[in-house]
Design an enzyme around this catalytic site. Sequence first.
Site, PDB file in Angstrom:
ATOM      1  N   LYS A   1     -29.130  30.208 -43.388  1.00 45.16           N
ATOM      2  CA  LYS A   1     -29.970  31.568 -43.691  1.00 45.16           C
ATOM      3  C   LYS A   1     -29.177  32.918 -43.652  1.00 45.16           C
ATOM      4  CE  LYS A   1     -34.239  33.645 -41.599  1.00 45.16           C
ATOM      5  NZ  LYS A   1     -35.114  33.738 -40.697  1.00 45.16           N
TER       6      LYS A   1
ATOM      7  N   LYS B   1     -27.103  31.708 -38.947  1.00 45.82           N
ATOM      8  CA  LYS B   1     -28.036  32.814 -39.400  1.00 45.82           C
ATOM      9  C   LYS B   1     -27.343  34.002 -39.344  1.00 45.82           C
ATOM     10  CE  LYS B   1     -32.248  34.883 -38.449  1.00 45.82           C
ATOM     11  NZ  LYS B   1     -33.611  34.901 -37.451  1.00 45.82           N
TER      12      LYS B   1
HETATM   13  C1  PBG Z   1     -36.150  36.217 -36.512  1.00 45.54           C
HETATM   14  C2  PBG Z   1     -36.330  35.782 -38.058  1.00 45.54           C
HETATM   15  C3  PBG Z   1     -35.977  36.386 -39.027  1.00 45.54           C
HETATM   16  C4  PBG Z   1     -36.401  36.005 -40.287  1.00 45.54           C
HETATM   17  C5  PBG Z   1     -37.143  34.975 -39.754  1.00 45.54           C
HETATM   18  N1  PBG Z   1     -37.132  34.811 -38.396  1.00 45.54           N
HETATM   19  C6  PBG Z   1     -34.945  37.568 -39.206  1.00 45.54           C
HETATM   20  C7  PBG Z   1     -34.771  38.476 -38.666  1.00 45.54           C
HETATM   21  O1  PBG Z   1     -35.521  39.620 -38.472  1.00 45.54           O
HETATM   22  O2  PBG Z   1     -33.665  38.703 -38.065  1.00 45.54           O
HETATM   23  C8  PBG Z   1     -36.246  36.324 -41.723  1.00 45.54           C
HETATM   24  C9  PBG Z   1     -37.132  35.677 -42.499  1.00 45.54           C
HETATM   25  C10 PBG Z   1     -37.020  36.102 -43.841  1.00 45.54           C
HETATM   26  O3  PBG Z   1     -36.512  37.363 -44.282  1.00 45.54           O
HETATM   27  O4  PBG Z   1     -37.894  35.833 -44.811  1.00 45.54           O
HETATM   28  N2  PBG Z   1     -36.777  35.419 -35.794  1.00 45.54           N
END
Ligand code: PBG
Length: 324
Positions: free
Chosen positions: A249, A197
């Site tokens: 991601k 991520k």
């Molecule tokens: C963090 C989280 C994020 C997303 C899902 N869970 C990102 C973040 O703020 O670091 C991003 C999902 C998206 O942008 O669609 N728990």
Amino acid sequence: MESPYLRPRRLRRTPALRELVAETTLRAGQLVLPVFVREGAEAPVPIGSMPGVVQHTRDSLRAAAVEAAELGLGGIMLFGVPTAKDAVGSGAVDPEGVLNRAIADVAAEVGDALPVMADLCLDEFTDHGHCGVLDAAGRVDNDATLEVYAEMARAQAAAGAAVLGPSGMMDGQVAVVRDALDGVGATDVAVMAYSAKYASAFYGPFREAVDSSLVGDRRTYQQDARNALEGVREAQLDVAEGADLVMVKPALAYLDVVRRVRDAVDVPVAAYNISGEYAMVEAAAANGWIDREAAILETLVSIRRAGADVVLTYWAAEAARMLR
Ligand code: PBG
């Protein structure tokens, strides 16, 4: 007479021929719908930067889950938006917290017909907006956070989640979640690890979707965009810790990482087509600059072609209808 040319166009001549030789499939069952549920909401609240996406009420969430099951989606990933936040994210472990209640609501509604997945992270629940708890110096404290994740995992399993998605990028989070689940006999609950991520500018609209309190960034725990090998290593570590699926991601700016992870591990690989990727297509389409439906399907196919077995996308329900 022998042709001097090799002619790949022969297999592109008709839709049926193109169908015959298509390398990549896109099915509803490969798509997971991420959804937001807002505590206390009496009507769905539109998210300005994600046209077509809302913060659900408990009732509208149940309806969305039923629709997702009817469409044959591969899952629904739940995110909670609480009314109150604190330094340690208490709402995340509270059985009456917005996310745990939503898991129970949806599980009661769809049973095993639709895998119920839960985001396992503290960022929606902390008043500072970080994915973990902070130490005295204000740094995100990895090991103290793991203790909270263990409790969160037990709460989500008790609520009825089938798949937990640890997304906080703490070292060791998959092992801790697996141990916590097994410790309470929840051996059937699967872990879909957000393994690679990246710290991404494309999360912008999501931060609005969850009313994020974050000031600053997540660069001490999320990955650096310049590193692909590190993404492979993260995925391998998560497999070793017991992850049932691993995730990359964002998806589009990291399709090379999707491919490298796909080639490196032997568990299913998911990729998250995130909020900013959604917003870019929606904004361009709203301006009449691209063909919206074609762009959606091309986006999802590209992620599958890169090697993702599973795609998380806000278009999951709509794409499933298009694919019917
Ligand atoms: C963090 C989280 C994020 C997303 C899902 N869970 C990102 C973040 O703020 O670091 C991003 C999902 C998206 O942008 O669609 N728990």
